[in-house]
Design an enzyme around this catalytic site. Structure first.
Site, PDB file in Angstrom:
ATOM      1  CB  THR A 140     -31.362 -66.820  39.991  1.00 13.25           C
ATOM      2  OG1 THR A 140     -32.188 -67.858  40.567  1.00 13.25           O
ATOM      3  CG2 THR A 140     -32.147 -65.524  40.034  1.00 13.25           C
ATOM      4  CB  ILE A 141     -33.410 -71.266  37.050  1.00 14.89           C
ATOM      5  CG1 ILE A 141     -33.333 -71.994  38.405  1.00 14.89           C
ATOM      6  CG2 ILE A 141     -32.262 -71.632  36.141  1.00 14.89           C
ATOM      7  CD1 ILE A 141     -33.670 -73.480  38.305  1.00 14.89           C
ATOM      8  CG  ASP A 142     -34.658 -69.962  42.089  1.00  8.23           C
ATOM      9  OD1 ASP A 142     -34.836 -71.006  41.456  1.00  8.23           O
ATOM     10  OD2 ASP A 142     -33.901 -69.881  43.082  1.00  8.23           O
ATOM     11  CB  VAL A 200     -33.761 -82.536  35.267  1.00 11.85           C
ATOM     12  CG1 VAL A 200     -34.189 -82.487  33.812  1.00 11.85           C
ATOM     13  CG2 VAL A 200     -33.289 -83.937  35.635  1.00 11.85           C
TER      14      VAL A 200
HETATM   15  O1  F6P Z   1     -31.436 -70.860  43.134  1.00 12.79           O
HETATM   16  C1  F6P Z   1     -31.434 -71.802  42.123  1.00 12.79           C
HETATM   17  C2  F6P Z   1     -31.801 -73.142  42.687  1.00 12.79           C
HETATM   18  O2  F6P Z   1     -31.722 -74.111  41.661  1.00 12.79           O
HETATM   19  C3  F6P Z   1     -33.153 -73.226  43.372  1.00 12.79           C
HETATM   20  O3  F6P Z   1     -34.207 -73.371  42.447  1.00 12.79           O
HETATM   21  C4  F6P Z   1     -32.956 -74.401  44.279  1.00 12.79           C
HETATM   22  O4  F6P Z   1     -33.826 -74.359  45.392  1.00 12.79           O
HETATM   23  C5  F6P Z   1     -31.545 -74.261  44.693  1.00 12.79           C
HETATM   24  O5  F6P Z   1     -30.884 -73.508  43.685  1.00 12.79           O
HETATM   25  C6  F6P Z   1     -30.836 -75.574  44.873  1.00 12.79           C
HETATM   26  O6  F6P Z   1     -29.546 -75.310  45.298  1.00 12.79           O
HETATM   27  P1  F6P Z   1     -28.398 -76.386  45.326  1.00 12.79           P
HETATM   28  O7  F6P Z   1     -28.132 -76.787  43.927  1.00 12.79           O
HETATM   29  O8  F6P Z   1     -27.260 -75.697  45.974  1.00 12.79           O
HETATM   30  O9  F6P Z   1     -28.960 -77.526  46.116  1.00 12.79           O
END
Ligand code: F6P
Length: 323
Positions: A125-127, A254
């Site tokens: 996960t990027i988070d 992005v």
């Molecule tokens: O968990 C990765 C993530 O890109 C978060 O940084 C972001 O809040 C979320 O997913 C966005 O999710 P989605 O693309 O389903 O709107």
């Protein structure tokens, strides 16, 4: 072990393809047949599984996203949905599943393993908010994308003596914002883990101008109470009193779509290989992650029971560096 399946779930992350490729090729190397599940748990619930050969994963290591597709699957959160998924795995005579994803995906992996199905998770996960791995697949590339944005904003900010604000992703975790702020030399970092008073940001920006800086840059995590939108509104409302405006850029998705850098390609590859090694040793119900520089496993039960903590001492470092 003869037949394994692999899926990617939740938000895509650069390096997921490297992990898929490694699972497929190291699996084949062990004499197994490997299958790809399309669009995460949706593919399991709706029986969308195809065999993956070594050549099917050729030319993907340098691509962002995931060739298998990903999704968030509310149906899989119900018992009925999970039973359907289990049925699909049984119909295809799959012996084990590899789940590449973050918190929600690993909660799904744990649910399946609780139902008796062998699952190994890969931390992606990027988070960087997943317990069981100090760094997850996609973080490094996403950080570099944020840094490129910061560097560019600083150039235009300096030309105009402006204050800018950049909102980065991270859901309710401030890791990306904090690291991008430190590596990008931001004047202020706003994260969900620490309450921020907009007046403190204003004071820091004033201070930057007093010191003769040509620009001021604030990095904000999307999950902070004062996100980009709220901060911009606040600064607009008080512009006359504050004496400057704050322009906001929201990086948005992005940040997720980049081509993986060397770090994420290697991380994905190594984690994929460790995942198939685990299955070969009969080890499952675990998450593969990087802990203290070593590839290690953590029981999924432990992963889902813990929230990864952000090292808030880094906030002090960010503050100290800002001179
Ligand atoms: O968990 C990765 C993530 O890109 C978060 O940084 C972001 O809040 C979320 O997913 C966005 O999710 P989605 O693309 O389903 O709107």
């Amino acid at each position: 072990m003869e037949r394994i399946a692999v899926l990617t779930s939740g938000g895509d992350a650069p390096g997921m393809n490297a992990a898929i490729r490694a699972v497929v090729r190291t699996g084949i190397d062990k004499g197994w047949q490997v299958f790809g599940v399309q669009h995460g748990y949706v593919g399991l619930v709706n029986d969308n599984i195809q065999p993956l050969g070594a050549r099917d994963v050729g030319g993907i290591i340098q691509q962002g996203g995931t060739i298998l597709g990903s999704s968030r699957c509310p149906e899989f959160e119900t018992e009925e949905g999970r039973l359907k998924a289990l049925r699909t795995l049984e119909q295809h005579a799959i012996d084990a599943l590899v789940v590449i994803g973050g918190n929600g995906s690993q909660a799904g992996a744990y649910a399946l393993s609780q139902m008796g199905f062998p699952v190994v998770g890969i931390a992606s996960t990027i988070d960087n908010d997943l317990y069981g791995s100090e760094i997850t697949i996609g973080v490094d590339t996403a950080l570099n994308i944020a840094l490129e944005a910061i560097d560019r904003l600083k150039i235009t900010a300096s030309s105009h003596q402006r204050a800018f604000l950049l909102e980065v992703k991270g859901r309710d975790c401030g890791y990306l914002a904090l690291m991008a702020g430190i590596a990008g030399g931001a004047e202020y970092v706003v994260i969900p883990e620490m309450e921020t008073d907009p007046e403190a940001i204003a004071e820091r920006i004033r201070d930057a101008y007093r010191k003769g800086k040509a620009h001021a840059l604030v990095v904000v995590a999307e999950g902070a109470r004062y996100n980009a939108e709220k901060l911009q509104n606040y600064f607009q409302e008080h512009q006359q009193r504050l004496g400057f405006e704050l322009r906001a850029t929201i990086l948005g998705h992005v940040q997720r779509g980049g081509a993986p850098g060397a770090f994420d390609r290697l991380l994905g590859t190594r984690m994929g290989a460790v995942a198939t090694d685990c299955l070969a040793q009969g080890k499952h119900g675990v998450l593969v992650g990087l802990l203290k520089g070593e590839y290690a496993t953590t029981p999924l039960a432990e992963v889902v029971a813990h929230k990864k903590q952000l090292d808030l001492r880094l906030l002090d470092l960010a503050r100290a560096l800002n001179k």
